[in-house]
Scaffold this motif. Structure first.
Motif, PDB file in Angstrom:
ATOM      1  N   THR A  40       0.816  -1.211   0.000  1.00 40.76           N
ATOM      2  CA  THR A  40       0.000   0.000   0.000  1.00 40.76           C
ATOM      3  C   THR A  40       0.853   1.266   0.000  1.00 40.76           C
ATOM      4  N   TYR A  41       0.307   2.300  -0.593  1.00 42.71           N
ATOM      5  CA  TYR A  41       0.993   3.582  -0.714  1.00 42.71           C
ATOM      6  C   TYR A  41      -0.035   4.677  -0.459  1.00 42.71           C
ATOM      7  N   TYR A  42       0.384   5.705   0.291  1.00 41.66           N
ATOM      8  CA  TYR A  42      -0.543   6.763   0.674  1.00 41.66           C
ATOM      9  C   TYR A  42       0.048   8.144   0.423  1.00 41.66           C
ATOM     10  N   ALA A  43      -0.850   9.077   0.146  1.00 41.67           N
ATOM     11  CA  ALA A  43      -0.442  10.477   0.114  1.00 41.67           C
ATOM     12  C   ALA A  43      -0.105  10.910   1.542  1.00 41.67           C
ATOM     13  N   ASP A  44       0.839  11.813   1.671  1.00 38.04           N
ATOM     14  CA  ASP A  44       1.224  12.295   2.998  1.00 38.04           C
ATOM     15  C   ASP A  44       0.029  12.893   3.734  1.00 38.04           C
ATOM     16  N   SER A  45      -0.878  13.483   2.982  1.00 39.26           N
ATOM     17  CA  SER A  45      -2.012  14.169   3.588  1.00 39.26           C
ATOM     18  C   SER A  45      -2.995  13.221   4.275  1.00 39.26           C
ATOM     19  N   VAL A  46      -2.920  11.918   3.975  1.00 40.38           N
ATOM     20  CA  VAL A  46      -3.879  10.977   4.555  1.00 40.38           C
ATOM     21  C   VAL A  46      -3.206   9.863   5.361  1.00 40.38           C
ATOM     22  N   THR A  77      -7.055   4.049   5.178  1.00 43.13           N
ATOM     23  CA  THR A  77      -6.539   2.709   4.924  1.00 43.13           C
ATOM     24  C   THR A  77      -7.194   2.137   3.678  1.00 43.13           C
ATOM     25  N   ILE A  78      -6.371   1.711   2.735  1.00 38.08           N
ATOM     26  CA  ILE A  78      -6.881   1.050   1.542  1.00 38.08           C
ATOM     27  C   ILE A  78      -6.730  -0.457   1.729  1.00 38.08           C
ATOM     28  N   SER A  79      -7.717  -1.193   1.263  1.00 37.34           N
ATOM     29  CA  SER A  79      -7.660  -2.650   1.344  1.00 37.34           C
ATOM     30  C   SER A  79      -8.416  -3.225   0.159  1.00 37.34           C
ATOM     31  N   ARG A  80      -8.198  -4.501  -0.080  1.00 40.31           N
ATOM     32  CA  ARG A  80      -8.881  -5.138  -1.198  1.00 40.31           C
ATOM     33  C   ARG A  80      -9.344  -6.531  -0.795  1.00 40.31           C
ATOM     34  N   ASP A  81     -10.451  -6.940  -1.383  1.00 41.88           N
ATOM     35  CA  ASP A  81     -11.004  -8.277  -1.184  1.00 41.88           C
ATOM     36  C   ASP A  81     -11.113  -8.900  -2.569  1.00 41.88           C
ATOM     37  N   SER A 105     -10.824  10.107  11.082  1.00 44.32           N
ATOM     38  CA  SER A 105     -10.352  11.451  11.465  1.00 44.32           C
ATOM     39  C   SER A 105     -10.483  12.425  10.300  1.00 44.32           C
ATOM     40  N   LEU A 106     -11.642  12.424   9.701  1.00 46.56           N
ATOM     41  CA  LEU A 106     -11.866  13.247   8.510  1.00 46.56           C
ATOM     42  C   LEU A 106     -11.711  14.728   8.815  1.00 46.56           C
ATOM     43  N   LYS A 107     -11.206  15.433   7.820  1.00 45.65           N
ATOM     44  CA  LYS A 107     -11.010  16.873   7.899  1.00 45.65           C
ATOM     45  C   LYS A 107     -11.790  17.551   6.776  1.00 45.65           C
ATOM     46  N   ALA A 108     -12.043  18.836   6.929  1.00 41.58           N
ATOM     47  CA  ALA A 108     -12.738  19.575   5.876  1.00 41.58           C
ATOM     48  C   ALA A 108     -11.968  19.505   4.559  1.00 41.58           C
ATOM     49  N   ASP A 109     -10.652  19.458   4.637  1.00 40.01           N
ATOM     50  CA  ASP A 109      -9.810  19.384   3.438  1.00 40.01           C
ATOM     51  C   ASP A 109      -9.965  18.070   2.686  1.00 40.01           C
ATOM     52  N   ASP A 110     -10.617  17.082   3.307  1.00 38.98           N
ATOM     53  CA  ASP A 110     -10.852  15.812   2.620  1.00 38.98           C
ATOM     54  C   ASP A 110     -12.070  15.885   1.696  1.00 38.98           C
ATOM     55  N   THR A 111     -12.794  16.980   1.747  1.00 41.29           N
ATOM     56  CA  THR A 111     -13.962  17.146   0.885  1.00 41.29           C
ATOM     57  C   THR A 111     -13.542  17.121  -0.578  1.00 41.29           C
ATOM     58  N   ALA A 112     -14.136  16.221  -1.343  1.00 41.81           N
ATOM     59  CA  ALA A 112     -13.763  16.040  -2.746  1.00 41.81           C
ATOM     60  C   ALA A 112     -14.651  14.956  -3.354  1.00 41.81           C
ATOM     61  N   VAL A 113     -14.545  14.827  -4.670  1.00 43.38           N
ATOM     62  CA  VAL A 113     -15.095  13.653  -5.331  1.00 43.38           C
ATOM     63  C   VAL A 113     -13.996  12.599  -5.356  1.00 43.38           C
ATOM     64  N   TYR A 114     -14.307  11.416  -4.881  1.00 42.81           N
ATOM     65  CA  TYR A 114     -13.341  10.328  -4.803  1.00 42.81           C
ATOM     66  C   TYR A 114     -13.599   9.332  -5.934  1.00 42.81           C
ATOM     67  N   TYR A 115     -12.531   8.991  -6.628  1.00 41.16           N
ATOM     68  CA  TYR A 115     -12.612   8.088  -7.761  1.00 41.16           C
ATOM     69  C   TYR A 115     -11.779   6.845  -7.513  1.00 41.16           C
ATOM     70  N   CYS A 116     -12.302   5.726  -7.946  1.00 45.02           N
ATOM     71  CA  CYS A 116     -11.590   4.461  -7.908  1.00 45.02           C
ATOM     72  C   CYS A 116     -10.909   4.270  -9.262  1.00 45.02           C
ATOM     73  N   ALA A 117      -9.720   3.703  -9.256  1.00 42.44           N
ATOM     74  CA  ALA A 117      -8.990   3.463 -10.492  1.00 42.44           C
ATOM     75  C   ALA A 117      -8.401   2.063 -10.480  1.00 42.44           C
ATOM     76  N   ALA A 118      -8.256   1.508 -11.681  1.00 43.20           N
ATOM     77  CA  ALA A 118      -7.686   0.169 -11.843  1.00 43.20           C
ATOM     78  C   ALA A 118      -6.704   0.171 -12.989  1.00 43.20           C
ATOM     79  N   SER A 119      -5.606  -0.524 -12.800  1.00 44.74           N
ATOM     80  CA  SER A 119      -4.624  -0.652 -13.866  1.00 44.74           C
ATOM     81  C   SER A 119      -3.748  -1.859 -13.560  1.00 44.74           C
ATOM     82  N   ARG A 120      -2.912  -2.254 -14.508  1.00 43.28           N
ATOM     83  CA  ARG A 120      -2.091  -3.442 -14.310  1.00 43.28           C
ATOM     84  C   ARG A 120      -0.954  -3.194 -13.326  1.00 43.28           C
ATOM     85  N   THR A 121      -0.564  -1.919 -13.161  1.00 46.42           N
ATOM     86  CA  THR A 121       0.475  -1.585 -12.176  1.00 46.42           C
ATOM     87  C   THR A 121       0.054  -0.338 -11.406  1.00 46.42           C
TER      88      THR A 121
END
Length: 119
Positions: free
Chosen positions: A57-63, A68-72, A84-100
């Motif tokens: 797993t890899y995370y942005a410093d801001s989070v 926590t990201i996980s997969r099933d 511990s959500l912050k106002a700065d977390d307000t956004a549209v969140y998108y899921c992405a998939a790729s081979r790497t």
């Protein structure tokens, strides 16, 4: 054709939690890296969290320490637990998939789910 459907967004108070889900189809899920991105008005697109096929797993410093990201692989689903959500977390969140994890930004994306954090 890869399809990604996000869910779990909504309104939360600062300090609260939300859990996003992304259901994937049209791919052999276990062979794809997955990630979460976010876009907020007036801000650049940000890679929030990524998870490789082996579970690294890899995370942005801001989070770091809050998200926590996980997969099933049995459910073809990737999650993003947001605490511990912050106002700065307000956004549209998108899921992405790729081979790497390095090509997620140019991979397949979902339609996004809105997360709004009130302070």
């Amino acid at each position: 054709q890869v399809q990604l459907v996000e869910s779990g967004g909504g309104l939360a108070q600062a300090g609260g939690s939300l859990r996003l889900s992304c259901a994937a189809s049209g791919l052999i899920f276990g062979t794809y890296a997955m990630g979460w991105y976010r876009m907020a008005p007036g801000k650049e697109r940000e890679s929030v969290a990524r998870i490789s096929t082996s579970g690294n797993t890899y995370y942005a410093d801001s989070v770091k320490g809050r998200f926590t990201i996980s997969r099933d692989n049995a459910k073809n689903t990737v999650y993003l637990q947001m605490n511990s959500l912050k106002a700065d977390d307000t956004a549209v969140y998108y899921c992405a998939a790729s081979r790497t994890i390095w090509t997620l930004a140019s991979g397949s994306w979902g339609q996004g789910t809105q997360v709004t954090v009130s302070s």
